[in-house]
Design a protein around this motif. Structure first.
Motif, short mmCIF file in Angstrom:
data_model
loop_
_atom_site.label_atom_id
_atom_site.label_comp_id
_atom_site.label_asym_id
_atom_site.label_seq_id
_atom_site.Cartn_x
_atom_site.Cartn_y
_atom_site.Cartn_z
N UNK A 1 0.87 -1.18 0.00
CA UNK A 1 0.00 0.00 0.00
C UNK A 1 0.92 1.23 0.00
N UNK A 2 1.50 1.57 -1.15
CA UNK A 2 2.45 2.69 -1.18
C UNK A 2 1.83 4.01 -0.72
N UNK A 3 0.51 4.18 -0.93
CA UNK A 3 -0.14 5.41 -0.48
C UNK A 3 -0.09 5.53 1.05
N UNK A 4 -0.19 4.39 1.73
CA UNK A 4 -0.11 4.42 3.19
C UNK A 4 1.30 4.75 3.64
N UNK A 5 2.29 4.21 2.96
CA UNK A 5 3.68 4.52 3.27
C UNK A 5 3.91 6.02 3.16
N UNK A 6 3.40 6.63 2.09
CA UNK A 6 3.59 8.07 1.90
C UNK A 6 2.84 8.87 2.96
N UNK A 7 1.63 8.42 3.33
CA UNK A 7 0.86 9.12 4.36
C UNK A 7 1.58 9.05 5.71
N UNK A 8 2.15 7.88 6.01
CA UNK A 8 2.90 7.74 7.25
C UNK A 8 4.12 8.66 7.25
N UNK A 9 4.82 8.71 6.13
CA UNK A 9 6.00 9.58 6.03
C UNK A 9 5.62 11.03 6.28
N UNK A 10 4.49 11.48 5.74
CA UNK A 10 4.05 12.85 5.93
C UNK A 10 3.70 13.11 7.39
N UNK A 11 2.97 12.17 8.02
CA UNK A 11 2.58 12.36 9.42
C UNK A 11 3.82 12.38 10.31
N UNK A 12 4.76 11.52 10.04
CA UNK A 12 6.01 11.49 10.81
C UNK A 12 6.75 12.82 10.68
N UNK A 13 6.80 13.37 9.47
CA UNK A 13 7.47 14.66 9.26
C UNK A 13 6.74 15.77 10.01
N UNK A 14 5.42 15.71 10.07
CA UNK A 14 4.66 16.73 10.78
C UNK A 14 4.90 16.65 12.29
N UNK A 15 5.03 15.43 12.81
CA UNK A 15 5.37 15.29 14.22
C UNK A 15 6.75 15.88 14.50
N UNK A 16 7.70 15.60 13.61
CA UNK A 16 9.06 16.11 13.79
C UNK A 16 9.09 17.63 13.72
#
Length: 252
Positions: free
Chosen positions: A108-123
């Motif tokens: 589910x590459x879309x989920x991978x990208x969504x996780x990456x974005x959320x992780x960046x927002x937390x950082x």
């Protein structure tokens, strides 16, 4: 199957036997994968242990021969976000929700990208509540459970002044009266749903209702066993007022 230099995010790691770890990762090409990392104790293995911490972005090599793959190498791609307090709890929630809902070995590459974005927002220390609501929306969409946030289940445009509960089969369902008080307490404003649709930060007053409505929707897919992070958030909510009372000279 052999994985080579596979990009992934670490969702969870726990000790296994005396010197090993059981690790769950969200990979780009193969979805969620369970890994066995053998012999990670000892000073020479510290870089590998550090790379297998939750929220870490890694590249890994592994060999899949059964339900779990045997990890042969892993390296950190960057430095994981340094989170504390409520942000750390938000990171735990991000990982737990993904771990529970992302299927094993289903790309589910879309989920991978969504996780990456959320992780960046937390950082980046962006607002936690809005960061999590956006990820919940994107996760549901990536897994095929999303719907149109700007229209209700019948295709009628969302009324920003109305309230809606989120029906997993129907979509946003307007709450028509005060007779179902429970429905209204777990409903989101139409204005909040339109904010999700346009990816614009909602009004502060709309965020609590949106959180409750999204939790009700997610509970449908999680089943009767909720999330540990929800329990931790509830406990935090009970502790915070007591702490304020103690600071003001009150107490139990």
């Amino acid at each position: 199957m052999r994985y080579t230099a596979q990009p992934a995010f670490v969702l969870h790691a726990r000790p296994w036997r005396e010197t090993s770890l059981l690790v769950e990762v969200l990979s780009f090409d193969h979805g969620r994968i369970g890994l066995v990392a053998r012999g990670v104790q000892g000073p020479k293995r510290q870089p590998l242990r550090a790379a297998l911490q939750p929220l870490q972005w890694i590249r890994f090599d592994a060999v899949q021969t059964g339900e779990l793959a045997r990890l042969t190498a892993a390296e950190a791609v960057d430095v994981a976000p340094r989170l504390a307090g409520e942000a750390m709890l938000a990171g735990f929630y991000l990982n737990e929700l993904t771990l529970r809902l992302a299927p094993r070995q289903d790309p589910v590459p879309e989920l991978f990208e969504a996780y990456a974005q959320a992780r960046a927002r937390l950082a980046a220390d962006e607002p936690l509540g809005w960061t999590l609501r956006r990820y919940e929306r994107d996760l549901l969409e990536a897994l095929g459970f999303g719907f149109d946030w700007s229209n209700d289940g019948e295709g009628t445009p969302i009324d920003p002044a109305a309230r809606y509960r989120l029906d997993p089969e129907y979509g946003p369902r307007r709450v028509l009266s005060d007779r179902g008080h429970g429905d209204r307490s777990s409903a989101a404003t139409g204005r909040a749903l339109l904010s999700l649709a346009s990816d614009q930060h909602p009004e502060a007053d709309d965020l609590p209702g949106l959180r409750r409505a999204m939790r009700g929707l997610l509970s449908h897919y999680l089943g009767p066993r909720g999330l540990k992070s929800w329990e931790m958030l509830a406990e935090l909510g009970r502790v915070a007022p007591r702490a304020k009372a103690d600071q003001a000279g009150g107490g139990d």
